[in-house]
Design a protein around this motif. Structure first.
Motif, short mmCIF file in Angstrom:
data_model
loop_
_atom_site.label_atom_id
_atom_site.label_comp_id
_atom_site.label_asym_id
_atom_site.label_seq_id
_atom_site.Cartn_x
_atom_site.Cartn_y
_atom_site.Cartn_z
N TYR A 1 -12.22 0.41 -8.70
CA TYR A 1 -11.82 0.25 -7.35
C TYR A 1 -10.84 -1.14 -7.31
O TYR A 1 -9.72 -1.42 -6.93
CB TYR A 1 -13.15 -0.35 -6.54
N PHE A 2 -10.97 -2.06 -8.35
CA PHE A 2 -10.17 -3.27 -8.43
C PHE A 2 -8.80 -2.68 -8.84
O PHE A 2 -7.66 -3.21 -8.20
CB PHE A 2 -10.64 -4.15 -9.66
N ARG A 3 -8.60 -1.66 -9.92
CA ARG A 3 -7.25 -1.37 -10.06
C ARG A 3 -6.73 -0.49 -8.95
O ARG A 3 -5.26 -0.62 -8.91
CB ARG A 3 -7.38 -0.31 -11.46
N GLN A 4 -7.43 0.19 -8.37
CA GLN A 4 -6.78 0.93 -7.27
C GLN A 4 -6.33 0.24 -6.21
O GLN A 4 -5.05 0.25 -5.69
CB GLN A 4 -7.87 1.83 -6.52
N VAL A 5 -6.82 -0.94 -5.82
CA VAL A 5 -6.70 -1.96 -4.76
C VAL A 5 -5.30 -2.67 -5.26
O VAL A 5 -4.41 -2.79 -4.50
CB VAL A 5 -7.68 -2.72 -4.35
N LEU A 6 -5.37 -3.34 -6.56
CA LEU A 6 -4.30 -4.08 -6.94
C LEU A 6 -3.15 -3.08 -7.16
O LEU A 6 -2.00 -3.62 -6.77
CB LEU A 6 -4.93 -4.60 -8.26
N THR A 7 -3.19 -1.92 -7.40
CA THR A 7 -1.90 -1.08 -7.47
C THR A 7 -1.40 -0.86 -6.25
O THR A 7 0.06 -0.91 -6.07
CB THR A 7 -2.37 0.41 -8.21
N TYR A 8 -1.95 -0.62 -5.03
CA TYR A 8 -1.36 -0.23 -3.96
C TYR A 8 -0.59 -1.54 -3.27
O TYR A 8 0.33 -1.54 -2.53
CB TYR A 8 -1.94 0.53 -2.95
N LYS A 9 -1.63 -2.73 -3.60
CA LYS A 9 -0.92 -4.00 -2.96
C LYS A 9 0.35 -4.44 -3.78
O LYS A 9 0.98 -5.00 -3.25
CB LYS A 9 -2.04 -4.92 -3.06
N CYS A 10 0.59 -4.24 -5.14
CA CYS A 10 1.76 -4.57 -5.86
C CYS A 10 2.81 -3.71 -5.18
O CYS A 10 4.06 -4.13 -5.08
CB CYS A 10 1.33 -4.24 -7.30
N GLU A 11 2.63 -2.32 -4.96
CA GLU A 11 3.58 -1.59 -4.45
C GLU A 11 3.83 -2.01 -2.88
O GLU A 11 5.10 -2.21 -2.62
CB GLU A 11 2.92 -0.12 -4.23
N TRP A 12 3.07 -2.47 -2.08
CA TRP A 12 3.36 -2.97 -0.76
C TRP A 12 4.24 -4.08 -0.72
O TRP A 12 5.25 -4.21 -0.20
CB TRP A 12 1.90 -3.44 -0.11
N TYR A 13 3.95 -5.19 -1.69
CA TYR A 13 4.54 -6.65 -1.58
C TYR A 13 5.66 -6.76 -2.51
O TYR A 13 6.04 -7.84 -2.90
CB TYR A 13 3.50 -7.69 -1.76
N GLY A 14 5.95 -5.64 -3.44
CA GLY A 14 7.09 -5.86 -4.23
C GLY A 14 6.66 -6.38 -5.50
O GLY A 14 7.52 -7.09 -6.09
N LYS A 15 5.37 -6.41 -5.92
CA LYS A 15 5.18 -7.19 -7.30
C LYS A 15 4.93 -6.07 -8.42
O LYS A 15 4.84 -4.89 -8.28
CB LYS A 15 3.78 -8.15 -7.16
N THR A 16 5.14 -6.65 -9.64
CA THR A 16 5.05 -5.83 -10.76
C THR A 16 3.62 -5.73 -11.53
O THR A 16 3.06 -6.78 -11.67
CB THR A 16 6.23 -6.21 -12.02
#
Length: 388
Positions: free
Chosen positions: A308-323
């Protein structure tokens, strides 16, 4: 820069008695459509193999058209979109079956009416005056109104396919919106996250995923499970008919729901902290299911919510333009010395219990090439950070 993203908000529904009956019928109808579609899909595939004709292989369109053509009279009283979306999801499930990289990889299976969670999907739902409006089924003469819900904040954007489900006698809805998400301010800072049972380590410190108040709830869950098991052992099948059993089971379900809410809240806050303070983030790619099969720390791994940690971090990085960089599964972040680069092998490896050969503790990393004495988690973070 502004990007269009799909955000989903979970809300609790408060339907009246007439609407509860309709929602239950739609949940049952969704399960019926899925099972009928899966059975038809298997029959079509077996026929194509026997006849050696690839053109007769099933797909979502063929299965849907066949089910629609053979509809019974009672099915016309319920939403046609329920059937179409169920078969569409069945087709996606078969596509995922051929991709072993999927987190829940496996062959689609039949749905059980005994499952604690039942639901359906609709793309005909609307938000009207702060309430959820669904299409009124044919033949419903009772009072029909928009459904009240609780737990929504700043609902804006275009509403997409809504998922409604029933769990433990309560009704919930996942409301997806297509919204405009601005990128977060660039900080020029990078970090790495090393996941462990009970905590996540990164360059700025440690984040506890199993706080004391969560452990208290787990103790209560363990107590309720023992009470229910004792009653079943003494009274057999008649145990479930007692009022005290139902009351204890309701308490157990309430605590399970509370645990899920606390865990998800912790992960949401930590991932938001990461994407707000760092531009580049490195995490590990762990084989969580294989690790849980070892029975060494399977319960702790399950409660730490690595996936779940990886899933949430993945879409938030896509949202906010982070790598977000995911390290290779076989990258020796734990066994590699961050000072000299030596990799421990054989009996020198560091395990969850430390190293029996050199009598080191589980949080110690001692390099016998350069003599460095490091904290195991801090050493793993440094090795992951070296990938950037």
């Amino acid at each position: 820069m502004v990007t269009m993203m799909l955000r989903t908000q979970k809300v609790k529904l408060y339907p009246n008695q007439a609407m509860k009956k309709v929602l239950d019928d739609l949940c049952d109808y969704r399960r019926y459509c899925w099972n009928q579609g899966l059975a038809l899909w298997n029959d079509m595939y077996d026929a194509s193999v026997i006849l050696a004709d690839k053109k007769q292989r099933p797909n979502a369109r063929k299965v849907r058209d066949e089910l629609v053509a053979n509809k019974a009279d009672w099915q016309y009283q319920l939403s046609a979109r329920c059937l179409q979306l169920a078969i569409s999801d069945l087709g996606k499930a078969w596509q995922n079956f051929f991709d072993r990289a999927q987190p829940d990889w496996g062959k689609p299976h039949f749905k059980s009416k005994k499952a604690p969670r039942q639901g359906f999907k609709t793309d005909r739902a609307k938000l009207v005056n702060g309430r959820l409006r669904l299409d009124k089924p044919l033949g419903v003469k009772e009072s029909w109104s928009d459904i009240k819900f609780k737990g929504a904040h700043n609902l804006t954007g275009e509403l997409k396919v809504v998922s409604i489900y029933r769990e433990n006698g309560q009704y919930w809805a996942s409301l997806p919106f297509e919204v405009m998400v601005p990128e977060k301010t660039k900080t020029g800072v990078k970090t790495a996250v090393d996941v462990n049972v009970g905590h996540l380590d990164f360059t700025a410190g440690r984040f506890n995923t199993l706080p004391s108040h969560l452990q208290k709830i787990y103790k209560r869950i363990k107590h309720y499970q023992r009470v229910l098991a004792r009653k079943r052992k003494v009274n057999g099948k008649q145990a479930t008919q007692s009022k005290h059993y139902a009351k204890t089971r309701a308490k157990l379900q309430h605590d399970y729901r509370r645990v899920a809410n606390v865990q998800h809240d912790l992960m949401q806050k930590f991932t938001t902290q990461l994407v707000s303070n760092y531009d580049q983030i490195v995490i590990e790619d762990l084989a969580v299911k294989q690790m849980q099969m070892s029975h060494v720390a399977s319960k702790g791994l399950h409660r730490s919510l690595f996936g779940y940690f990886r899933q949430v971090l993945t879409y938030k990085c896509e949202w906010y333009g982070k790598t977000l960089l995911v390290a290779d599964r076989f990258y020796p972040s734990t066994q590699r010395c961050s000072v000299c680069g030596h990799i421990k092998q054989g009996d020198d490896k560091v395990t969850l219990a430390g190293n029996h050969k050199h009598h080191t503790k589980h949080d110690q990393y001692i390099c016998y090439q350069c003599g460095a004495t490091l904290n195991r988690d801090a050493n793993a973070v440094a090795n992951l950070l070296a990938l950037l």
